[in-house]
Write a protein that holds these residues in place. Sequence first.
Motif, PDB file in Angstrom:
ATOM      1  N   GLU A   1       0.813  -1.240   0.102  1.00  0.00           N
ATOM      2  CA  GLU A   1      -0.218   0.008  -0.042  1.00  0.00           C
ATOM      3  C   GLU A   1       0.931   1.275   0.197  1.00  0.00           C
ATOM      4  OE1 GLU A   1      -3.749   0.377   2.170  1.00  0.00           O
ATOM      5  OE2 GLU A   1      -3.136  -1.604   3.198  1.00  0.00           O
TER       6      GLU A   1
ATOM      7  N   ILE B   1      -2.889   4.060  -2.990  1.00  0.00           N
ATOM      8  CA  ILE B   1      -3.210   2.733  -3.624  1.00  0.00           C
ATOM      9  C   ILE B   1      -2.745   1.374  -2.993  1.00  0.00           C
ATOM     10  CG2 ILE B   1      -0.979   2.775  -5.055  1.00  0.00           C
ATOM     11  CD1 ILE B   1      -2.652   1.962  -7.345  1.00  0.00           C
ATOM     12  N   LYS B   2      -3.787   0.467  -3.176  1.00  0.00           N
ATOM     13  CA  LYS B   2      -3.334  -1.012  -2.703  1.00  0.00           C
ATOM     14  C   LYS B   2      -3.206  -1.904  -3.738  1.00  0.00           C
ATOM     15  CE  LYS B   2      -5.256  -4.387   0.803  1.00  0.00           C
ATOM     16  NZ  LYS B   2      -6.117  -4.485   1.796  1.00  0.00           N
ATOM     17  N   THR B   3      -2.131  -2.383  -3.767  1.00  0.00           N
ATOM     18  CA  THR B   3      -1.613  -3.265  -4.839  1.00  0.00           C
ATOM     19  C   THR B   3      -1.403  -4.633  -4.510  1.00  0.00           C
ATOM     20  OG1 THR B   3      -0.682  -1.504  -6.088  1.00  0.00           O
ATOM     21  CG2 THR B   3       0.061  -3.429  -6.871  1.00  0.00           C
TER      22      THR B   3
ATOM     23  N   TYR C   1       0.830  -7.766  -6.032  1.00  0.00           N
ATOM     24  CA  TYR C   1       2.047  -8.126  -6.821  1.00  0.00           C
ATOM     25  C   TYR C   1       2.112  -9.613  -6.894  1.00  0.00           C
ATOM     26  CZ  TYR C   1       6.472  -8.531  -8.559  1.00  0.00           C
ATOM     27  OH  TYR C   1       7.706  -8.905  -9.340  1.00  0.00           O
TER      28      TYR C   1
ATOM     29  N   ALA D   1      -7.861 -10.167  -4.913  1.00  0.00           N
ATOM     30  CA  ALA D   1      -7.414  -8.598  -4.814  1.00  0.00           C
ATOM     31  C   ALA D   1      -8.645  -7.714  -4.799  1.00  0.00           C
ATOM     32  CB  ALA D   1      -6.461  -8.360  -6.119  1.00  0.00           C
TER      33      ALA D   1
ATOM     34  N   CYS E   1      -8.209  -4.211  -3.282  1.00  0.00           N
ATOM     35  CA  CYS E   1      -7.048  -3.633  -4.218  1.00  0.00           C
ATOM     36  C   CYS E   1      -7.398  -2.797  -5.584  1.00  0.00           C
ATOM     37  CB  CYS E   1      -5.985  -4.867  -4.816  1.00  0.00           C
ATOM     38  SG  CYS E   1      -5.126  -5.759  -3.477  1.00  0.00           S
ATOM     39  N   TYR E   2      -6.376  -1.721  -5.849  1.00  0.00           N
ATOM     40  CA  TYR E   2      -6.720  -0.952  -7.072  1.00  0.00           C
ATOM     41  C   TYR E   2      -6.360  -1.670  -8.376  1.00  0.00           C
ATOM     42  CZ  TYR E   2      -6.143   2.694 -10.534  1.00  0.00           C
ATOM     43  OH  TYR E   2      -6.215   3.095 -11.660  1.00  0.00           O
ATOM     44  N   ASN E   3      -5.039  -2.565  -8.164  1.00  0.00           N
ATOM     45  CA  ASN E   3      -4.504  -3.094  -9.333  1.00  0.00           C
ATOM     46  C   ASN E   3      -3.726  -4.534  -9.001  1.00  0.00           C
ATOM     47  OD1 ASN E   3      -2.414  -1.987  -8.250  1.00  0.00           O
ATOM     48  ND2 ASN E   3      -1.851  -0.764 -10.123  1.00  0.00           N
ATOM     49  N   ILE E   4      -3.382  -5.055  -9.934  1.00  0.00           N
ATOM     50  CA  ILE E   4      -2.486  -6.282  -9.882  1.00  0.00           C
ATOM     51  C   ILE E   4      -1.345  -6.118 -10.900  1.00  0.00           C
ATOM     52  CG2 ILE E   4      -2.315  -8.778 -10.344  1.00  0.00           C
ATOM     53  CD1 ILE E   4      -5.193  -9.264 -10.250  1.00  0.00           C
ATOM     54  N   THR E   5      -0.126  -6.226 -10.484  1.00  0.00           N
ATOM     55  CA  THR E   5       0.893  -5.965 -10.888  1.00  0.00           C
ATOM     56  C   THR E   5       1.738  -7.259 -11.047  1.00  0.00           C
ATOM     57  OG1 THR E   5       2.262  -5.002  -9.227  1.00  0.00           O
ATOM     58  CG2 THR E   5       0.903  -3.633 -10.576  1.00  0.00           C
TER      59      THR E   5
ATOM     60  N   GLN F   1       2.391  -1.591 -17.808  1.00  0.00           N
ATOM     61  CA  GLN F   1       2.386  -0.580 -17.014  1.00  0.00           C
ATOM     62  C   GLN F   1       3.624   0.132 -17.100  1.00  0.00           C
ATOM     63  OE1 GLN F   1       3.142  -1.082 -12.742  1.00  0.00           O
ATOM     64  NE2 GLN F   1       1.305   0.068 -12.354  1.00  0.00           N
TER      65      GLN F   1
END
Length: 153
Positions: A73, A83-85, A87, A114, A119-123, A145
Amino acid sequence: MIRRADKRDIKGLIELLYQADAVHNGIRPDLFKGNTPKYSEQDLEEILNDDSKPIFVFDDGAVLGHAFCQISEVKNHRLLQDIKTLYIDDICVDENARGKHVGKALYEYVRNYAQSIGCYNITLNVWEGNDPALSFYRNMGMKVQKTGMEEIL
């Protein structure tokens, strides 16, 4: 079939980590030693107890796939939005189970997880030359990205 990994999965996780290393060593032997898993059994025991690093397994009587995740985060950063991600540190499907939608099921499970934790996204990162992985992630809806570059001296 997909669940959070626990100690009984360590042997299966290690076997898959050897397979992932073989792929990476085949692409970049200058960086990856080969025949070496990313984590030891002791490392895995610690990770299994860390809620910020969940591991999910596709279990069909044996571990056929895994997804190692890390949750991070950003809060109150001067430049970046909060943002919370999630990964994906490593995702691997047993070589004998590839093409049977194990990877897709794992990815969709991780995506749902997620979303459920806000979560906002996955990376993730994909090594250049790992075309099957790149194609898979694009098919899952991922987009570039950022791009990492190097010059070997």
